[in-house]
Each structure stands twice: as structure tokens, then as C-alpha cells.
Design an enzyme around this catalytic site. Structure first.
Site, mmCIF file in Angstrom:
data_model
loop_
_atom_site.group_PDB
_atom_site.id
_atom_site.type_symbol
_atom_site.label_atom_id
_atom_site.label_comp_id
_atom_site.label_asym_id
_atom_site.label_seq_id
_atom_site.Cartn_x
_atom_site.Cartn_y
_atom_site.Cartn_z
ATOM 1 N N GLU A 112 -12.011 23.476 1.550
ATOM 2 C CA GLU A 112 -12.871 24.651 1.664
ATOM 3 C C GLU A 112 -13.374 25.053 0.277
ATOM 4 O OE1 GLU A 112 -10.009 27.143 3.579
ATOM 5 O OE2 GLU A 112 -9.957 25.807 5.310
ATOM 6 N N GLU A 133 -7.806 24.023 8.650
ATOM 7 C CA GLU A 133 -6.852 23.200 7.900
ATOM 8 C C GLU A 133 -6.380 22.023 8.733
ATOM 9 O OE1 GLU A 133 -6.967 26.473 7.816
ATOM 10 O OE2 GLU A 133 -7.482 26.745 5.699
ATOM 11 N N HIS A 192 -1.193 34.503 -0.779
ATOM 12 C CA HIS A 192 -1.691 33.635 -1.848
ATOM 13 C C HIS A 192 -0.584 33.179 -2.796
ATOM 14 C CE1 HIS A 192 -5.080 36.149 -0.476
ATOM 15 N NE2 HIS A 192 -5.685 34.987 -0.501
ATOM 16 N N GLN A 242 -6.599 25.601 0.419
ATOM 17 C CA GLN A 242 -6.972 26.619 -0.572
ATOM 18 C C GLN A 242 -5.770 27.362 -1.162
ATOM 19 O OE1 GLN A 242 -10.134 29.682 0.467
ATOM 20 N NE2 GLN A 242 -11.260 28.029 -0.503
ATOM 21 N N PHE A 243 -4.796 27.686 -0.336
ATOM 22 C CA PHE A 243 -3.539 28.274 -0.799
ATOM 23 C C PHE A 243 -2.424 27.730 0.087
ATOM 24 C CE2 PHE A 243 -6.586 31.364 -2.361
ATOM 25 C CZ PHE A 243 -6.088 31.697 -3.609
ATOM 26 N N PRO A 294 -1.774 26.260 9.508
ATOM 27 C CA PRO A 294 -2.456 25.716 10.689
ATOM 28 C C PRO A 294 -2.482 24.183 10.736
ATOM 29 C CG PRO A 294 -3.810 27.368 9.569
ATOM 30 C CD PRO A 294 -2.680 27.048 8.669
ATOM 31 N N LEU A 306 -13.900 25.481 8.117
ATOM 32 C CA LEU A 306 -12.686 26.247 7.826
ATOM 33 C C LEU A 306 -11.602 25.967 8.881
ATOM 34 C CD1 LEU A 306 -12.774 29.958 6.648
ATOM 35 C CD2 LEU A 306 -10.732 28.750 7.395
#
Ligand SMILES: Cc1ncc(C[n+]2csc(CCOP(=O)(O)OP(=O)(O)O)c2C)c(N)n1
Length: 690
Positions: free
Chosen positions: A394, A425, A494, A447-448, A454, A423
């Protein structure tokens, strides 16, 4: 020209295999135990339409992502009858050499259609299939390999599977990217006992998707051979033309229970069972073929041929030895190719890996690099060296990632090699798996760390893929994910670490670098390797200069499972990894020559020997990590030390970690939960005084 005789042969074989297995299990009291099929699934009713589908899947690089009711398709793609019978019996050879359920199939091939390794999770076949479809496009358009022209991926699923995340994720991928992918939905109206109306409103996914963008949709009767053949010809032609994906829904009856142990009681009436029996596609196939295409005599001959072939295969399958227990631990990870243990499919070839090479000696006098710049540089050199590397996730494309690690890479290498994804995962990881099986080296960014949640199903299935296919397939992918506390900030989304989850997952390598040089070496080793790898990029290292180190060179690699001693000491061992390394370094400085400080660098595999050797020397040990304490990776290390170095210990094995609370947002709260230089030093002090 449709080869109807061949279609009839495969449909009849499939039916005969189901007959044998069901009859054996029905008569379980009178047959030898070793003839029973512990987990039996019938394709009865789905068989004819699948055999017709199989007749269209003939591209050099076609692949099918299938599920437990897909044996008829496999038969038409070249599965031997003996393997088809031996696998449900759990015998050696076949799909998995007795490791997996016999109908959870796969079929490697380098010269014709492939059946991607199936999994037991409904819907998990879709995103790897989309990944294969994307790899077709990459081989065809970017690597300019004409043998991929017109090739397609097909994903098979029941109507229950259209409610899964994998279905929607792959549908998004296929339609937004116009991938050469066919969705083949065999709708028998039941997901075990649940009716199709529960899976999609009105129970008709094709109807509901009529207006979906970039998707050709067809809907038909899978018991009608002429209609099925006509619709399949149309959708396959469309997908092969390269204009985009298609979805076909064929209604079929389920002419048996869901699986062996299911007796259909309570959810299916006798009248419903009888109504479905009247829709049996096999008599309809016969009526279509005889006498126009085949004579009565031809059909009889065909039936005799099938009976003979299945009889011979059954004898062969039952005669195969049961798998030996001493081999069950093999192929969790890649084994040496010299021993002839190369996987049949997946990842880079032996030649490609040898050509990439690598050195464990760092170049002298490299310039200082911050962590994020180091990761970017390693990605850049690998993208330059290896045309099969693709980097995605992403926002990684135009923006260069929310952490800016991939900044500039798309501009340099193009949108085909460095790209944004939808978007999802599950889609990111499933796609990576399909691409790796297709021979590419995918580097996916999550991303994190928290947002890997998911993708859990695809991550776990990727890890076990080599083992459960008994080394027929491998999917070496690299998954980069930032996590851990940031500079003066944290939060539950995060700043998660939870690296232990991946150490616990089977088949993964897990890198937790603390500095730029190790990051480069480990990332490169993963990208030139044969095992899937989680590559953890600590947020505080991405945001500060804590992890800065000298550039170790364009070919520098760090082997997995080798700890680095950062300080030599005789009185206490401190074991740590990731960003905690820097806090431990500062804490250890207060104790002169006392602390033996080990940076593990990787936790799967982890350097047991280095840790045990150090503890045997010092007699005391503190394990420091950021992940929460209970069942954190420190517990694994502590248990190993307690068993292997018990008699060398002068103090209890100790752990310092975040004490089982989520990572908080405000700086005050963050410093209240994280091990600090002060708390680490205090703990060392206490242990030294025991
Ligand atoms: C993720 C997941 N959830 C639940 C199950 C248990 N399960 C196995 S088959 C099945 C029903 C699937 O129905 P459908 O997709 O219509 O296929 P069919 O069996 O009818 O061919 C369920 C719920 C599973 N295997 N995987």
C-alpha cells in the site's frame, strides 16, 4: 474441437474414484483398515463440468487455484490415477506423501498447466491465483517471455467461498488490474449445510456481479454439457485475449454428503436429495454423446477402459508403502540442492541464485547510512541485479511508502516492478505467494505490523507450503513490515511488535535487524534465498539515526541464525534484538567488562549456540525484548537455557519486556511500559548481585 471422449473419460474416472472410496468407507467393518480413506470428499455432481473446464486449461503457463472438490479438474490436467487414489489413503508419493488430506491437492509442472498448492481454508485459493495471473503479465510484458502469451489463471470455488475475504480481495485485484483470471464458481447450493442465500443475497453471485466493472460474467447450468462447454469456451477465450477477467457460475448438484463423516441429517430432506439426484450430469453427458458423438459400443468400451485403469491404479495405490515417520520433519525449510532436494516449483532457480552470489565480508569504509536509506539501497541493488524482483504494497509506488523506504524506486524501475496495491493485506500476501510460485521474487510491504492481521491465513499457508507439498512447491517471499515504538510515540496499531507470532508460525525466517548494515545483509540474504522471510523494520530505527551504520557493500549478506556479540563480558549475558539493542548497549556500558551482549539479529532461526555458549561462560542471563512478556520469544530462549545450560547458572534466567499491555500513545505512558536504559541497568545490577 472439444474432445468429448476425453471429457467423458475423466468424468467417468472421477466418478469411479468416488465410488471406490465411498464403497470402502461404507463397508468399513469388512475391509482392511489400511484401505479406508480417513477424510473422504466426493466430487460427484461437480465432475462433468470440471472435466469440460479441464479441456480448456491447456496453456503452457496456465494455473489453477482449486479446492477439495477439484479432483476431476486435476485428472484432466494430468494427475495420475494412482496418485489420485494413493493420496487420500495417505500413502507415499502423490500430493504430499501422506502429510495432507488427500483431496487437498497440487500439481507442479514446468511444461504445462500447474495446480497451485491447495489449502484447507475455504477461499484461500483466490489470492494466490490472482498472484499467478499477475506473474503471467509480468513474464509476458516485462520479461518479454512470449511463452506466457494467452496464458491464464483459473480459481475454482463453491458458492460458499464467494463470501470469503479471499474471493473479494482477488476480485478487486483481477478487475482493477485486468488480470488474465477466470473465476469458476460451482454452485451446489450448500456450504456443508448452509444454503447459498446466506453467502450472497438471492444465492446467485453471477447475477449480483453483473454490473461489476471490468468483469465478464456468465451464468449457466453445469449439468448441461452443451451449455457448460459453450459458456466456458466464451469465458476462457475472453480471458486468454488479455482484455480482463471473467466469472462463470455453473449450478451443479452435490450428489453426496459434504464429506465422509457428514450424514446430511437435519439439513437436507429426502425430497431435496432426490431432486438433486435427478440432476446428475453424467446421464446428461451420456445422452449428449451417445449415439451422435460416440456409439453405444464406444461408450461401453470407455466404461471398460475406466474400470480397468481405476482397478490397476487402486492396486498400485494400495501397494504403496505408508510414509515413514522419520521423514516427517523434512522440508519445513529448504534443504540442500546438492542432495537432489530442490523443490519442483517456486522461487528463483539454482542458477539464478548462484549468479547473484553474496559475501559475508563487509566492504571497508562505506559511508554512514540511516536505517531507512539502507533498506531502500538494498532494494535498489536487488531490483538492479535481479529482473525477477518486484516490490509492492500500500502506497509504496508513487508516494514511496508511508515510511518513505521505497521513495524513488517506482520512478527508477517503473510501475511494473514497484507498485501500489489495493488495500487488502490478504491480497498482498496471497498475490506474493502466487508470484513466487510463478518464479518471481516478491517483496511485499505490510504498512505496519498490526496490519498483517488480515493476512494471517495466507502467511501461515505460505510458511507450511513446502512441507505440506513434500517439497514439490515453495514460495520464498519477503514481507517487510515496520512496527514497534516510534520516536516518542506509540499506539496499539502502529507500534505492535508481536514478532513471536512469526517465530511460532512454521516455515518462516524472521529478521529483526538493529542497524543498517545488518538490515542490508539480512534483506539481501532473504531476497537471494529459498525460504519465506519476515523482515521487521523497527519504527524508531526508521525515524531516528539510532540504527545508522556503514554501508557494507552491494553484495553483503548476513546469514540467518547468527547472533552478533556487541560486547564481551564475563559476568552476565544480555540477549536482545531490534531497537532494544541500543538501550541494552547503553545500559551495558555502565558495567565495564561484565556484560556479554548478544544481538540475535534473527529469531527464526535463532542462534542457540551463541546464547548457550555465552551463558555457560557468564552463568547469568537477562533477555530483553519489546514484545509483551507472556509467551514472548524470551520465554523460548529462557526455556532453552534452563534445559541446556542449567548447571552453569548462578542466578535465575530473567526477562525484561513490556508487561502484557498494548503499546500506549502518550510519551509518559510509553516510557512507563518500555524497558529503558535505567530499568535494563537495574535488572542487570540485581542479577549480578544474586
Ligand atoms: C476458512 C474456513 N472456514 C470454514 C471451513 C470449514 N468448511 C469446510 S467446507 C465448508 C463449506 C464450503 O462450501 P462451498 O464453498 O459452497 O463448497 P462445497 O463444499 O459446497 O463444494 C466449510 C464451512 C474451512 N475449511 N475454511
Amino acid at each position: 474441437m472439444t474432445d468429448w471422449r476425453r471429457i467423458a473419460y475423466h468424468a467417468l474416472v472421477s466418478r469411479a474414484l468416488d465410488d471406490v472410496e465411498e464403497a470402502t468407507n461404507r463397508n468399513r467393518r469388512s475391509v482392511p483398515e489400511e484401505h479406508l480413506v480417513p477424510y473422504q470428499f466426493s466430487a460427484r455432481g461437480h465432475d462433468v463440468a470440471q472435466a469440460i473446464l479441464g479441456s480448456f486449461i491447456d496453456g503452457r503457463h496456465d494455473a489453477a487455484g482449486a479446492y477439495y472438490r477439484s479432483r476431476p479438474l486435476l485428472l484432466s490436467l494430468g494427475l495420475t490415477l494412482e496418485d489420485a487414489l494413493a493420496s487420500p489413503l495417505g500413502r507415499t508419493g502423490g500430493f504430499s506423501s501422506g502429510r495432507d488430506i488427500g483431496v487437498v491437492c497440487n500439481l507442479p509442472s514446468t511444461t504445462g498447466p500447474v495446480v497451485l498448492p491447495m489449502a484447507g481454508d475455504v477461499g484461500s485459493q483466490y489470492t494466490p491465483s490472482a498472484g499467478w495471473a499477475q506473474s503471467i503479465v509480468y513474464h509476458r510484458d516485462t520479461l518479454k517471455d512470449d511463452s506466457y502469451k494467452g496464458c491464464i489463471a483459473v480459481a475454482l470455488g463453491g458458492e460458499g467461498s464467494v463470501a470469503t475475504n479471499g474471493f473479494w480481495s482477488s476480485l478487486t485485484m483481477a478487475t482493477t488490474l485486468k488480470l488474465p483470471m477466470l473465476f469458476y464458481i460451482e454452485d451446489n447450493g450448500l456450504g456443508i449445510s448452509v444454503k447459498g442465500e446466506m453467502q450472497t443475497p438471492g444465492g446467485d453471485i453471477a447475477k449480483n456481479l453483473t454490473c461489476f466493472g471490468n468483469l465478464l460474467v456468465r451464468n449457466g447450468d453445469g449439468t448441461n454439457p452443451v451449455e457448460s462447454e459453450k459458456l466456458l469456451a466464451e469465458v476462457v477465450k475472453h480471458v486468454r485475449s488479455g482484455t480482463g477477467p471473467a466469472l462463470i457460475r455453473l449450478t451443479v448438484p452435490r450428489l453426496a454428503s459434504h464429506s465422509g463423516p457428514d450424514n446430511q441429517k437435519g439439513y437436507r430432506t429426502e425430497a431435496e436429495i432426490a431432486a438433486d439426484a435427478a440432476r446428475d450430469p453424467l446421464p446428461k453427458l451420456r445422452a449428449h454423446l451417445v449415439p451422435g458423438i460416440l456409439s453405444e459400443k464406444d461408450w461401453k468400451k470407455l466404461e471398460a477402459e475406466v474400470a480397468r485403469d481405476v482397478g490397476v491404479a487402486l492396486e498400485g495405490a494400495r501397494a504403496r508403502p505408508a510414509p515413514a515417520g522419520d521423514k516427517v520433519k523434512r522440508f519445513v525449510y529448504a534443504e540442500t540442492r546438492e542432495a537432489g532436494d530442490a523443490e519442483t516449483m517456486g522461487g528463483l532457480s539454482e542458477k539464478e541464485i548462484a549468479a547473484l552470489g553474496g559475501t559475508e565480508t563487509a566492504a571497508a569504509e562505506g559511508e554512514m547510512l540511516r536505517f531507512a536509506d539502507a533498506v531502500r539501497r538494498a532494494l535498489r541493488t536487488e531490483l538492479e541485479r535481479n529482473p525477477k524482483v518486484v516490490v509492492f504494497g500500500e502506497d509504496v509506488g508513487v508516494k514511496g511508502g508511508v515510511h518513505l523506504v521505497t521513495e524513488g524506486l517506482q520512478k527508477k524501475f517503473g510501475r511494473e516492478r514497484v507498485f501500489d496495491t489495493s488495500l487488502s493485506e490478504e491480497g498482498i500476501i496471497g498475490r506474493a505467494v502466487g508470484m513466487a510460485i510463478g518464479g518471481l521474487m516478491p517483496v511485499a510491504e505490510i504498512q505496519f505490523r498490526k496490519y498483517a492481521d488480515p493476512a494471517t491465513e495466507q502467511l501461515n499457508n505460505c510458511g507450511t507450503l513446502r512441507w505440506r507439498t513434500a517439497n514439490r512447491f515453495a514460495a520464498p517471499i519477503v514481507v517487510r513490515m515496520p512496527g514497534g515504538f516510534g520516536k516518542d510515540v506509540g499506539d496499539p496499531w502502529h507500534s505492535l511488535s508481536a514478532e513471536v507470532v512469526f517465530a511460532h508460525a512454521i516455515g518462516w525466517q524472521v529478521a529483526m535487524p538493529s542497524n543498517s548494515a545488518d538490515a542490508i545483509g539480512l534483506l539481501r540474504a532473504a531476497m537471494r534465498g529459498r525460504n519465506p522471510t519476515i523482515f521487521f523494520e523497527h519504527r524508531s530505527l526508521l525515524m531516528t539515526s539510532d540504527g545508522s551504520a556503514r554501508y557494507p557493500g552491494d553484495d553483503y549478506v548476513v546469514p540467518f541464525g547468527r547472533a552478533k556479540t556487541l560486547r564481551d563480558g564475563n559476568d552476565i549475558t544480555v540477549v536482545t534484538w531490534g531497537a532494544m539493542v541500543h538501550r541494552c548497549v547503553h545500559a551495558a556500558e555502565q558495567f565495564g567488562e561484565k556484560v556479554d551482549l548478544l544481538d540475535l539479529r534473527t529469531i527464526a532461526p535463532w542462534d542457540r549456540n551463541a546464547v548457550l555458549e555465552s551463558v555457560r561462560k557468564t552463568g547469568r542471563v537477562l533477555i530483553v525484548h519489546e514484545d509483551t512478556l507472556t509467551a514472548g520469544f524470551g520465554a523460548e530462549i529462557a526455556a532453552t537455557i534452563a534445559r541446556e545450560a542449567f548447571w552453569s547458572l548462578d542466578a535465575p534466567v530473567d526477562r525484561l519486556a513490556v508487561e502484557d499491555v498494548p503499546m500506549p500513545y502518550h510519551e509518559n505512558l510509553l516510557s512507563a511500559v518500555l524497558p529503558s536504559v535505567t530499568t535494563i541497568a537495574e535488572r542487570i545490577d540485581v542479577l549480578l548481585s544474586v
